[in-house]
Design an enzyme around this catalytic site. Structure first.
Site, PDB file in Angstrom:
ATOM      1  N   LYS A  61      -8.813 -11.193   4.837  1.00 25.54           N
ATOM      2  CA  LYS A  61      -9.378 -11.325   6.195  1.00 25.54           C
ATOM      3  C   LYS A  61     -10.809 -10.809   6.231  1.00 25.54           C
ATOM      4  CE  LYS A  61      -9.657  -8.101   8.693  1.00 25.54           C
ATOM      5  NZ  LYS A  61      -8.645  -7.417   9.434  1.00 25.54           N
ATOM      6  N   GLU A  83     -27.675   5.900  17.857  1.00 24.68           N
ATOM      7  CA  GLU A  83     -28.226   7.140  18.422  1.00 24.68           C
ATOM      8  C   GLU A  83     -27.776   7.328  19.875  1.00 24.68           C
ATOM      9  OE1 GLU A  83     -32.611   7.282  19.033  1.00 24.68           O
ATOM     10  OE2 GLU A  83     -32.592   5.165  18.498  1.00 24.68           O
ATOM     11  N   HIS A  91     -33.313   7.817  14.635  1.00 24.53           N
ATOM     12  CA  HIS A  91     -34.114   6.843  15.363  1.00 24.53           C
ATOM     13  C   HIS A  91     -34.926   5.963  14.424  1.00 24.53           C
ATOM     14  CE1 HIS A  91     -36.174   5.333  18.865  1.00 24.53           C
ATOM     15  NE2 HIS A  91     -37.338   5.505  18.251  1.00 24.53           N
ATOM     16  N   TYR A 136      -5.096  -7.824  17.543  1.00 24.33           N
ATOM     17  CA  TYR A 136      -6.026  -7.681  16.425  1.00 24.33           C
ATOM     18  C   TYR A 136      -6.240  -9.027  15.715  1.00 24.33           C
ATOM     19  CZ  TYR A 136      -5.646  -2.490  15.731  1.00 24.33           C
ATOM     20  OH  TYR A 136      -5.684  -1.129  15.838  1.00 24.33           O
ATOM     21  N   CYS A 154      -5.602  -7.446   5.285  1.00 21.65           N
ATOM     22  CA  CYS A 154      -6.914  -6.806   5.447  1.00 21.65           C
ATOM     23  C   CYS A 154      -7.985  -7.345   4.503  1.00 21.65           C
ATOM     24  CB  CYS A 154      -6.809  -5.302   5.204  1.00 21.65           C
ATOM     25  SG  CYS A 154      -5.327  -4.553   5.863  1.00 21.65           S
ATOM     26  N   GLU A 180      -9.583 -11.441  15.734  1.00 18.20           N
ATOM     27  CA  GLU A 180     -10.364 -11.491  14.493  1.00 18.20           C
ATOM     28  C   GLU A 180     -10.490 -12.929  13.984  1.00 18.20           C
ATOM     29  OE1 GLU A 180      -8.418  -8.664  11.909  1.00 18.20           O
ATOM     30  OE2 GLU A 180      -9.563  -6.992  12.728  1.00 18.20           O
ATOM     31  N   SER A 230       0.815  -1.223   0.000  1.00 18.14           N
ATOM     32  CA  SER A 230       0.000   0.000   0.000  1.00 18.14           C
ATOM     33  C   SER A 230       0.847   1.272   0.000  1.00 18.14           C
ATOM     34  CB  SER A 230      -0.910   0.009   1.225  1.00 18.14           C
ATOM     35  OG  SER A 230      -1.690  -1.160   1.231  1.00 18.14           O
ATOM     36  N   CYS A 279      -1.706  -6.064   2.817  1.00 20.23           N
ATOM     37  CA  CYS A 279      -3.106  -5.666   2.904  1.00 20.23           C
ATOM     38  C   CYS A 279      -3.952  -6.410   1.876  1.00 20.23           C
ATOM     39  CB  CYS A 279      -3.233  -4.163   2.717  1.00 20.23           C
ATOM     40  SG  CYS A 279      -4.942  -3.618   2.601  1.00 20.23           S
TER      41      CYS A 279
END
Ligand code: NDP
Length: 454
Positions: A50, A440, A435, A178, A47, A182, A14, A42
């Site tokens: 995954k 919210e 809502h 992480y 990423c 995951e 990247s 990545c």
């Protein structure tokens, strides 16, 4: 002095691709060497694959929920090879896009390993040498597996996990960061029996304590056998299975052991010593705020610098490098208030400080709500979400925002804008709720649940 190139980039991930493309698009002469596949960690083994596995594993939960909502559904087994075939095709498609885009920008791509010879020269695997006014090292990182454990040669890492020939029926995941959290959730969703060992008191060290405990509770509720204060003592391969003895003396039998115990910069054998580039204790290339090493012509961005190991950060560092070196606009990448998400189930999105970090800096108020959202209470699903704001008692600024919920990664991207802009708790309060949503809650929390200091 004449050089072959204005910029030579080592590593087609990247960070490297972004720097190469921007610089070539300016009309500079740019080459990039990549020894494996364009796209880097990545795209090829991080990423992207995954996240696709996260999507795949989510459908199991979705099917169960759908049944409870009244759908007549019978969930069969997950077809790993069918998924893998699609995954391979998708990664090849993305790799081709990366290659094409870099080529279209004018970058000369060299599909081979490059090592540094001196401040302005690299040696390619075919023995040829190339000179450049600037060299950018963007080679990323690689999984770290601790040495000295009997049987450690039998384990896999995130590098191998996407290529497993069969979906493991039983898997042990080691680590509490992480990647470990995951993949524990991914395999659990796909139908594997998952055990997770973490060596210390609570997973996700460095994150907000309340959020860590919340994630830990939720993944246990889902059926992951999370064993804290537990490590691997030895691994024996017998009858095609792995017999793992834990530090507590218990033995479990699994089909795979996935080590997710951190990543280290991939600097070994890169020839950095030939140019006297300073390397830190973890093998990281030491750079200043402009990503420049101690050798003025050599820069480094991304995971190889071990600053923040996140794709968007590597890209920002690459952009800042390009501005600084080729545009005459000295730019430092901004490492403050970086939002990130851990794609556990439910997801955890965080930006800014944890309650513990903020409390050390000055007086704070904490607003938090943990509850079962409407879609779960309807089907009596025992999964809770968490919304949490850490607020400076003096300036009223929101110093940290923590969300654990389905799609928390999406939510924290938006909350991250507000936190980055310096929004106050009152700015959140002044925003009308959407809502009915679970998000919210982030604008509806009236009273602090705790205060520290002041
Ligand atoms: P992390 O640094 O996040 O976690 C490593 C884990 O391994 C920690 O729990 C650590 O424990 C444990 N550990 C380290 N050494 C040992 C050891 N010798 N024995 C047993 N356990 C050990 O690394 P990851 O590999 O999970 O991920 C690497 C990086 O990749 C992350 O920092 C993140 O920046 C990036 N990433 C980001 C993702 C995202 O944005 N969603 C997804 C995946 C990766 P302890 O806490 O005790 O040190």
């Amino acid at each position: 002095m004449e050089f072959d190139y204005d910029l030579f980039v080592i590593g087609g991930g990247s960070g490297g691709v972004r720097a190469a493309r921007l610089t070539a698009a300016d009309g500079k002469k740019v080459a990039m060497a990549e020894e494996f596949r364009m796209g880097g960690t990545c795209v090829i083994r991080g990423c992207v694959p995954k996240k696709l596995m996260v999507f795949a594993s989510h459908h199991a939960h979705g099917a169960h929920d759908a049944k409870d909502y009244g759908w007549d559904i019978t969930l069969g087994d997950f077809n790993w090879s069918s998924f893998q075939n699609k995954l391979k095709a998708e990664l090849s498609r993305l790799e081709a896009i990366y290659t094409r885009n870099a080529g279209n920008s004018g970058v000369e791509i060299l599909h081979q390993r490059a090592e540094i010879k001196d401040a302005h020269t690299v040696i390619l695997a075919d023995g040829s040498e190339k000179t450049a006014k600037h060299i950018l090292v963007a080679v990323g990182g690689t999984p770290f597996v601790p040495a000295g454990i009997e049987g450690i040669e039998h384990v896999i890492t995130s590098n191998e996990v996407f290529d497993l020939p069969v979906l493991p029926k039983r898997i042990l995941v080691v680590g509490g960061g992480y990647i470990a959290c995951e993949f524990a959730c991914i395999f659990n969703g796909l139908g594997s029996k998952v055990t997770q060992f973490y060596r210390s008191e609570q997973i996700l060290r460095g994150f907000d304590d309340e959020a860590r405990a919340h994630i830990s509770d939720e993944i246990v509720k889902q059926g992951i056998d999370l064993q804290l204060k537990t490590d691997v003592a030895k691994i024996e391969k017998r009858d095609g299975c792995l017999h793992v003895t834990s530090s507590k003396g218990d033995t479990i039998v699994v089909d795979q052991v996935l080590y997710a115990t951190g990543r280290k910069p991939k600097t070994e054998g890169l020839g950095l010593e030939n140019a006297n580039v300073t390397v830190g204790r973890s093998g990281e290339i030491v750079v200043d705020e402009y990503s420049q090493t101690n050798i003025p012509s050599i820069f480094a961005v991304g995971d190889v610098t071990n600053r923040v190991q996140l794709t968007p950060v590597a890209i920002r560092e690459a952009v800042a490098f390009h501005e600084t070196v080729f545009k005459g606009n000295a730019m430092k990448p901004d490492h403050v208030n970086i939002p990130s998400a851990i794609f556990t189930q439910p997801e955890y999105g965080a930006v800014g400080m944890s309650e513990e970090q903020a409390a050390k800096e000055g007086p704070i108020e904490v607003y938090a709500a943990a509850f079962r959202p409407m879609q779960n209470s309807f089907i009596e699903k025992d999964e809770k979400v968490l919304f949490k704001l850490v607020v400076c008692a003096k300036t009223r600024k929101v110093l940290g925002c923590h969300i654990i919920a389905p799609h928390a990664g999406e939510m924290i991207q938006l909350a991250g804008v507000a936190v980055k802009m310096g929004a106050t708790k009152e700015d959140f309060d002044a925003t009308v709720a959407v809502h009915p949503t679970m998000a919210e809650e982030i604008v509806l929390m009236k009273e602090p649940v705790r205060s520290h200091g002041g």
